[in-house]
Design an enzyme around this catalytic site. Structure first.
Site, PDB file in Angstrom:
ATOM      1  N   ARG A 140      42.651  43.706  36.497  1.00 36.23           N
ATOM      2  CA  ARG A 140      42.027  44.021  37.791  1.00 36.23           C
ATOM      3  C   ARG A 140      43.070  44.414  38.831  1.00 36.23           C
ATOM      4  O   ARG A 140      42.864  45.379  39.577  1.00 36.23           O
ATOM      5  CB  ARG A 140      41.183  42.841  38.280  1.00 36.23           C
ATOM      6  CG  ARG A 140      39.956  42.605  37.406  1.00 36.23           C
ATOM      7  CD  ARG A 140      39.191  41.379  37.829  1.00 36.23           C
ATOM      8  NE  ARG A 140      40.070  40.203  37.767  1.00 36.23           N
ATOM      9  CZ  ARG A 140      39.857  39.069  38.388  1.00 36.23           C
ATOM     10  NH1 ARG A 140      38.785  38.910  39.146  1.00 36.23           N
ATOM     11  NH2 ARG A 140      40.692  38.060  38.263  1.00 36.23           N
ATOM     12  N   ASN A 195      35.784  41.152  36.575  1.00 35.50           N
ATOM     13  CA  ASN A 195      35.683  40.592  35.231  1.00 35.50           C
ATOM     14  C   ASN A 195      34.224  40.285  34.937  1.00 35.50           C
ATOM     15  O   ASN A 195      33.471  39.895  35.835  1.00 35.50           O
ATOM     16  CB  ASN A 195      36.481  39.291  35.113  1.00 35.50           C
ATOM     17  CG  ASN A 195      37.966  39.519  34.957  1.00 35.50           C
ATOM     18  OD1 ASN A 195      38.416  40.602  34.612  1.00 35.50           O
ATOM     19  ND2 ASN A 195      38.741  38.486  35.214  1.00 35.50           N
TER      20      ASN A 195
END
EC number: 3.6.1.7
Length: 94
Positions: free
Chosen positions: A22, A40
């Site tokens: 990320r 996620n």
């Protein structure tokens, strides 16, 4: 959305959690001037909404196949999305 701007909803699978995917996505998106978010998922995948100039979106879709060090990409699946759904700037949502 102008014809030179597009958005994509992307699902990346493989070893993509626990490898700073990320953070890497946000950094790459900011370099390319993209708007959107990354998060996620509970199944171990990562989902991202990316929006911006057509060429930048295409480059980011290619970059997803590389990922950060430690990632192992199994698949990058994308579908057309509305850029209206993308916030200004790029953020990690969870």
């Amino acid at each position: 959305m102008t014809k030179d701007r597009r958005a994509a909803l992307v699902r990346i699978t493989g070893r993509v959690q626990g490898v700073c995917f990320r953070d890497w996505t946000r950094e790459e998106a900011e370099k390319l001037g993209l708007d959107g978010w990354v998060r996620n998922e509970s199944d171990g995948s990562v989902t991202a909404l990316i929006a911006g100039p057509d060429g930048a979106v295409s480059r980011m879709l290619e970059n997803f196949w590389k990922g950060p060090p430690g990632a192992s990409i199994a698949d990058v699946a994308s579908e057309v999305a509305s850029s209206v759904e993308a916030p200004a700037g790029f953020r990690i949502t969870r």
